[in-house]
Motif scaffolding. Sequence first.
Motif, mmCIF file in Angstrom:
data_model
loop_
_atom_site.group_PDB
_atom_site.id
_atom_site.type_symbol
_atom_site.label_atom_id
_atom_site.label_comp_id
_atom_site.label_asym_id
_atom_site.label_seq_id
_atom_site.Cartn_x
_atom_site.Cartn_y
_atom_site.Cartn_z
ATOM 1 N N GLY A 94 0.808 -1.226 0.000
ATOM 2 C CA GLY A 94 0.000 0.000 0.000
ATOM 3 C C GLY A 94 0.837 1.270 0.000
ATOM 4 N N VAL A 95 2.049 1.194 -0.563
ATOM 5 C CA VAL A 95 2.950 2.359 -0.527
ATOM 6 C C VAL A 95 2.470 3.457 -1.468
ATOM 7 C CG1 VAL A 95 5.340 3.124 -0.919
ATOM 8 C CG2 VAL A 95 4.899 0.882 0.088
ATOM 9 N N ILE A 96 1.834 3.048 -2.591
ATOM 10 C CA ILE A 96 1.405 4.055 -3.571
ATOM 11 C C ILE A 96 -0.119 4.131 -3.563
ATOM 12 C CG2 ILE A 96 1.520 4.763 -5.991
ATOM 13 C CD1 ILE A 96 4.030 3.084 -6.293
ATOM 14 N N ARG A 97 -0.632 5.350 -3.589
ATOM 15 C CA ARG A 97 -2.081 5.505 -3.645
ATOM 16 C C ARG A 97 -2.426 6.624 -4.636
ATOM 17 N NH1 ARG A 97 -2.641 8.689 2.011
ATOM 18 N NH2 ARG A 97 -1.814 10.643 1.221
ATOM 19 N N ILE A 98 -3.687 6.610 -5.058
ATOM 20 C CA ILE A 98 -4.197 7.737 -5.843
ATOM 21 C C ILE A 98 -5.308 8.349 -5.011
ATOM 22 C CG2 ILE A 98 -5.565 8.340 -7.882
ATOM 23 C CD1 ILE A 98 -3.872 6.474 -9.505
ATOM 24 N N PRO A 99 -5.226 9.638 -4.718
ATOM 25 C CA PRO A 99 -6.263 10.238 -3.876
ATOM 26 C C PRO A 99 -7.631 10.129 -4.546
ATOM 27 C CG PRO A 99 -4.428 11.761 -4.257
ATOM 28 C CD PRO A 99 -4.213 10.591 -5.142
ATOM 29 N N GLY A 100 -8.661 9.896 -3.770
ATOM 30 C CA GLY A 100 -10.017 9.754 -4.316
ATOM 31 C C GLY A 100 -10.189 8.368 -4.922
ATOM 32 N N ASP A 101 -11.324 8.127 -5.615
ATOM 33 C CA ASP A 101 -11.544 6.792 -6.158
ATOM 34 C C ASP A 101 -11.420 6.772 -7.682
ATOM 35 O OD1 ASP A 101 -13.711 8.186 -6.885
ATOM 36 O OD2 ASP A 101 -15.202 6.670 -6.296
ATOM 37 N N SER A 102 -10.851 7.840 -8.246
ATOM 38 C CA SER A 102 -10.760 7.891 -9.696
ATOM 39 C C SER A 102 -9.432 7.321 -10.168
ATOM 40 C CB SER A 102 -10.885 9.341 -10.155
ATOM 41 O OG SER A 102 -10.506 9.448 -11.481
ATOM 42 N N LEU A 103 -9.474 6.788 -11.394
ATOM 43 C CA LEU A 103 -8.241 6.319 -12.035
ATOM 44 C C LEU A 103 -7.348 7.499 -12.388
ATOM 45 C CD1 LEU A 103 -8.927 3.983 -15.107
ATOM 46 C CD2 LEU A 103 -7.341 3.610 -13.257
ATOM 47 N N LEU A 104 -7.958 8.676 -12.390
ATOM 48 C CA LEU A 104 -7.330 9.824 -13.024
ATOM 49 C C LEU A 104 -6.325 10.591 -12.179
ATOM 50 C CD1 LEU A 104 -10.167 11.515 -15.058
ATOM 51 C CD2 LEU A 104 -7.983 10.707 -15.913
ATOM 52 N N GLY A 105 -6.366 10.435 -10.864
ATOM 53 C CA GLY A 105 -5.476 11.241 -10.025
ATOM 54 C C GLY A 105 -4.019 10.865 -10.247
ATOM 55 N N LYS A 106 -3.133 11.704 -9.708
ATOM 56 C CA LYS A 106 -1.703 11.378 -9.820
ATOM 57 C C LYS A 106 -1.303 10.509 -8.634
ATOM 58 C CE LYS A 106 0.147 15.315 -10.322
ATOM 59 N NZ LYS A 106 -0.077 16.599 -10.452
ATOM 60 N N PRO A 107 -0.549 9.447 -8.888
ATOM 61 C CA PRO A 107 -0.152 8.597 -7.765
ATOM 62 C C PRO A 107 0.787 9.331 -6.814
ATOM 63 C CG PRO A 107 0.825 7.829 -9.833
ATOM 64 C CD PRO A 107 -0.079 8.954 -10.182
ATOM 65 N N GLU A 108 0.706 8.985 -5.527
ATOM 66 C CA GLU A 108 1.597 9.602 -4.530
ATOM 67 C C GLU A 108 1.969 8.549 -3.483
ATOM 68 O OE1 GLU A 108 -1.070 12.713 -3.186
ATOM 69 O OE2 GLU A 108 -1.796 11.420 -1.576
#
Length: 697
Positions: free
Chosen positions: A475-489
């Motif tokens: 779980g080190v990388i996530r995308i904020p929100g539930d969209s495919l579209l966000g930038k990973p962080e």
Amino acid sequence: MYELRIRKHPILSIPKRKKIGFYWNTRRLKAYEGEVISSALFANGIHIFGHHAKDDSAQGIFCANGQCAQCMVIANGVPVKSCMTKVEENMIVESVEGLPKLPEAIEEFQFSSIEQIDIDVLIIGGGPAGLSAALELGKREIDTLIVDDKDRLGGKLVLQTHKFFGSIDECYAGTRGIDIARILADNIKTYPSVRVWLNNTVMYVFSDKKVGIVTHNNQYRVVGPKVVLNAAGAREKSLIFPGNTLPGVYGAGAFQTLVNRDLIRPAKRLFVVGGGNVGLIAAYHALQAGIDVVGLVEVLNQVGGYQVHANKIKRLGVPVYTRHTILSANGHEQVESVTVCQVNDSFRPISGTEKTFECDTVLIGTGLSPVNEFFMEAREAGINTFSAGDAQEIAEASSAMFSGKIAGLEIARELGKEDKPVPKDWYKKANTLKSHPGPITVPQYDSYPETGITPVIHCNQEIPCNPCVSVCKQGVIRIPGDSLLGKPEIANNKCIGCNKCVFICPGLAISLVDYRENLDNPVVSIPYEIYNYEYKKGDWVLLTDYEGNSLQEAVVIDTVINKASRKTQIIKVRVPKDIARQVAGFKVQRDEVTLPKNQAVLDKIPDDAIVCRCERVTAGEIRPLIRRGIKDLNQIKAITRAGMGACGGKTCENLILQMYREEGISLEEVTLNTRRPVFVEAPLGIFFNISHGRKNE
Ligand code: FES
């Protein structure tokens, strides 16, 4: 002379093939069994296939996809498209010098009956959209026929050596196009209600609701479908500039066909026009095949394709010139150089900014237009008709797969084989997958830890893509929100250094920085897929940041490639910690590859540029007619022959419309060419299925 066949490739396997002999005019040459004539000629260093009857200009390939008729040769006495016709043992292939001779008349022949079948669903095109639709239909045991003019299923997927964007669950994100094609084709085989006709070309949809199809050995068949799904994909757009029809100028898709399907190295140094995904990916594929990419021009302020695609080639050393356009392709009988220049806010060339680069190939990657004629004709005939993929709307292949899936379910409902409606989230996902890339940002490296081990994400634009999130079990990388579209962080510091995110990122935009051994000089792992420039422990590389700016030289301390890496290699370097997080790649091209060799003096005027490549009609012949007020393409055709040639206006119609736009005329005022049967050239005899005969001596 450089090696004309690709014998080694970082991604593609090189199959063992049987050699055969054929004749080119009077020369005996070698080919591989099963390859098309144009590729066999390219493999023998032949790029000029004849000379035009009107102006003796050299002719070669343009689309490599059966759409333009530019590649015609005479094979065993019959004019054929060399990009669609397989070479045979002892075949006599001749160049077309002027008008081809008509084949000799056949004295004795027999008509044979024409096979006719009725079917529930006819799918035109076995690419990502057609196959995804067929899977939905197959699951519901619906009688389905896929017709495709190539010898294998997959459409453009079979040309794609890079990994796909999107999500793993919905559209195989992180898997290469060539592998997705194989997976879809294998899945199709598990559904007995789905039949596949390869090497078959749909010619026309007739008003009696019958569809005419010709096989590659000229057998004619007729299909009566209840429903037609047009998934025929797209054709490449051309551009008007002096030298635009020289052999060596071709579509980016044609280039991918030669390189990735036919394993031909058609160029030594190439230049790309167009910074959409097609042009950017073609540049990357060229580097993978060991071809120097001298540069890429894009007329807008930024490339239209994904930034990660652009940055990937910039890191490898390809200059991307935004706000630039092509002025001319130069050369006597084939491309010897290209001249580009800057443009002003109205996209007009700025005098004095011309640069000329030596190259032997210019790729046009300026966009695609849907192959929608079958859709319109089937509708007009009164057949229940659907479309999917690029034939419906130009978008990524991941989106095409989803639109095919939706079309399949909609058709099943139409036929009464499915009660449930198409899930609403399918439409939502389809829209997400075709989202345009978001604004460009600058990666914020300060937020990454400088201890332990951590992925560093160099992705600087929102695009529909999340396989890095899906593969990380920590779980080190996530995308904020539930969209495919966000930038990973980065979500936490639990990274264990498994490299899965590095291997799967389609943009090769994740590095791994490991501070565990040495806090001040961490090890950076960089993904790499260009084996032709081989690196090993002890080699020096010039490191770059995420968008190709040079950082410093470093020595390779290790390389990793294994089954889990799926042909992506990792190159490890040790660098000072102040630059470790910025390191995103390294250059493989030397600066001298990409420097302009001389300044151009333009000695041609754009009126020389060819608009209709079949009939060799120039911009200078058409422009006065537009200025005289002619707004009907049929009239322009009648006066100049533009659009009257073998391709049926598929290439020049868009270019003439572009000229109308340049003259400030709204396209709503322009009448398009009347579509006439049939859409694909074929010998007249096929409509009678002439089964055998004797030549008239
Ligand atoms: S190059 Fe063969 S039809 Fe276009």
